[in-house]
Motif scaffolding. Sequence first.
Motif, short mmCIF file in Angstrom:
data_model
loop_
_atom_site.label_atom_id
_atom_site.label_comp_id
_atom_site.label_asym_id
_atom_site.label_seq_id
_atom_site.Cartn_x
_atom_site.Cartn_y
_atom_site.Cartn_z
N LYS A 96 0.84 -1.20 0.00
CA LYS A 96 0.00 0.00 0.00
C LYS A 96 0.88 1.25 0.00
O LYS A 96 1.62 1.50 0.94
CB LYS A 96 -0.92 -0.01 1.21
N LEU A 97 0.76 2.02 -1.09
CA LEU A 97 1.58 3.22 -1.26
C LEU A 97 0.69 4.46 -1.23
O LEU A 97 -0.35 4.50 -1.89
CB LEU A 97 2.33 3.18 -2.60
N VAL A 98 1.12 5.47 -0.48
CA VAL A 98 0.41 6.74 -0.43
C VAL A 98 1.37 7.85 -0.87
O VAL A 98 2.50 7.93 -0.38
CB VAL A 98 -0.15 7.04 0.98
N PHE A 99 0.91 8.68 -1.80
CA PHE A 99 1.68 9.82 -2.27
C PHE A 99 1.03 11.10 -1.75
O PHE A 99 -0.17 11.32 -1.95
CB PHE A 99 1.70 9.85 -3.80
N ILE A 100 1.82 11.92 -1.07
CA ILE A 100 1.33 13.21 -0.59
C ILE A 100 1.75 14.27 -1.61
O ILE A 100 2.94 14.53 -1.79
CB ILE A 100 1.89 13.55 0.80
N GLY A 101 0.77 14.85 -2.27
CA GLY A 101 1.03 15.82 -3.33
C GLY A 101 0.84 15.18 -4.69
O GLY A 101 1.35 14.09 -4.96
N ALA A 102 0.08 15.86 -5.57
CA ALA A 102 -0.20 15.34 -6.91
C ALA A 102 0.51 16.15 -7.98
O ALA A 102 -0.04 16.42 -9.04
CB ALA A 102 -1.71 15.33 -7.17
N GLY A 103 1.75 16.55 -7.67
CA GLY A 103 2.59 17.20 -8.69
C GLY A 103 3.19 16.16 -9.62
O GLY A 103 2.94 14.96 -9.49
N ASN A 191 6.09 14.53 -1.84
CA ASN A 191 6.64 15.35 -2.93
C ASN A 191 5.81 16.61 -3.05
O ASN A 191 4.88 16.69 -3.84
CB ASN A 191 6.62 14.56 -4.23
N VAL A 192 6.14 17.60 -2.22
CA VAL A 192 5.33 18.82 -2.18
C VAL A 192 6.15 20.07 -2.48
O VAL A 192 5.66 21.18 -2.29
CB VAL A 192 4.63 18.96 -0.81
N GLY A 193 7.37 19.89 -2.95
CA GLY A 193 8.17 21.06 -3.28
C GLY A 193 9.62 20.91 -2.84
O GLY A 193 10.01 19.89 -2.27
N VAL A 194 10.42 21.94 -3.11
CA VAL A 194 11.84 21.92 -2.77
C VAL A 194 12.22 23.22 -2.08
O VAL A 194 11.49 24.21 -2.13
CB VAL A 194 12.71 21.72 -4.03
#
Length: 400
Positions: A96-103, A191-194
């Motif tokens: 089960k994989l969850v990604f935070i941010g849809a960039g 993955n919400v920015g740098v």
Amino acid sequence: MAGLAAPESIVVPDKKLEEAGINVTVGEVTELDTAQKQALTADGRRFPYDKLFLATGSSAFIPPLGGRELNGVCALRGLDDAERIKAFLAETKPAKLVFIGAGFISMEIASLLATQNPGAYDITVVEQCDRPLPLMLDKDMAGPVAEYLDKQGIRLMTDAKVEQIVGQDTHVRGVALDSGKIIDADMVFVNVGVRPNVALAEKAGLKMGRFGIQVNRFQETSDPDILAGGDCVEKINFITGKIDAGCLRGPAVMQGRLAAKRLAGFDIGFPGVLNAGGCRMFDLVVASTGLTEETAAREGFETICAAVDSRSKHGMIPGMQPWRIKLVFDRETKKLIGGQIVSHDVAPAREIDAVSAFILGGKTMADLTTFTSACNPDISSEPSMEPITIAAEQALQQSG
């Protein structure tokens, strides 16, 4: 001439570099002695310089969420991150994989994993905005993308905010949303920015801006003997004239070239960023440049927009794939200020580069009504259906 590479970098000896008088040394620069004009490394070496170029890049930003230190919480920015992700997938075999941010980083990783291991993962993407790829697409263009991802088995949760990453012992077990819902997870990608890597520059006393090191259009910092470029510097947006982060590959490459030209005696200034970018998810390609309709409104532009459906080749030829383009014009000046493409084929998405060129050239909707593409039935739609021209025609009619 010498180049210092970070310790974790892979340095491949290149005879052409050596023949050109370029020496590559691996080491961590910990301090810049601007008075003596020397770069100091962690192992005590000193490298004198007449001119110095800083390309320290950026690092992935993980918000201060509870549980972000748990085993299985990952971000992707460089080779080290990729190796850690690859090792974790191989060793723990998360389901089960969850990604935070849809960039685009999240969407590309999610689609790649789903493609390489069909049926192996249950994938959920959580996005605080109301659509995927919110910095690239307006809602009308993002709608079909969301539908496509759903058909591919990617669960997309929009208008949802992660409050905390949940764990058991030292391992991640899920994410808690602001709604109270908990999504089970064996691995979480953030993955919400740098954020720019500016510690070395700050320590050296260089002038800082909102998005990194301040540079002029020739990549020169507040120290006349130090230049900088890439993700570590702030940039100017070509359209708005305002400062911008612009942390993308294209501007970084161009700024490195321009800095080299400056050192060689040329006076070629950086024009500013359009934040042009693209990503591929399964067989769907998304590309954008300039301002979206939503961003333009926030920046004070009144816009005229037109969206047109097209085809990758003549409709009678087998293998034809649909694609859609949206153009954004400034109502006052009639100039093109943005474009978005959603395509089921790679080739049409490259028209985003033509859109970028038109923006940089200051072209108006009237100018674009005369545009013709290089037509061939097997590589482009019918000349009468050239979508950039049709979108410009539609925008021109609205402007009257």
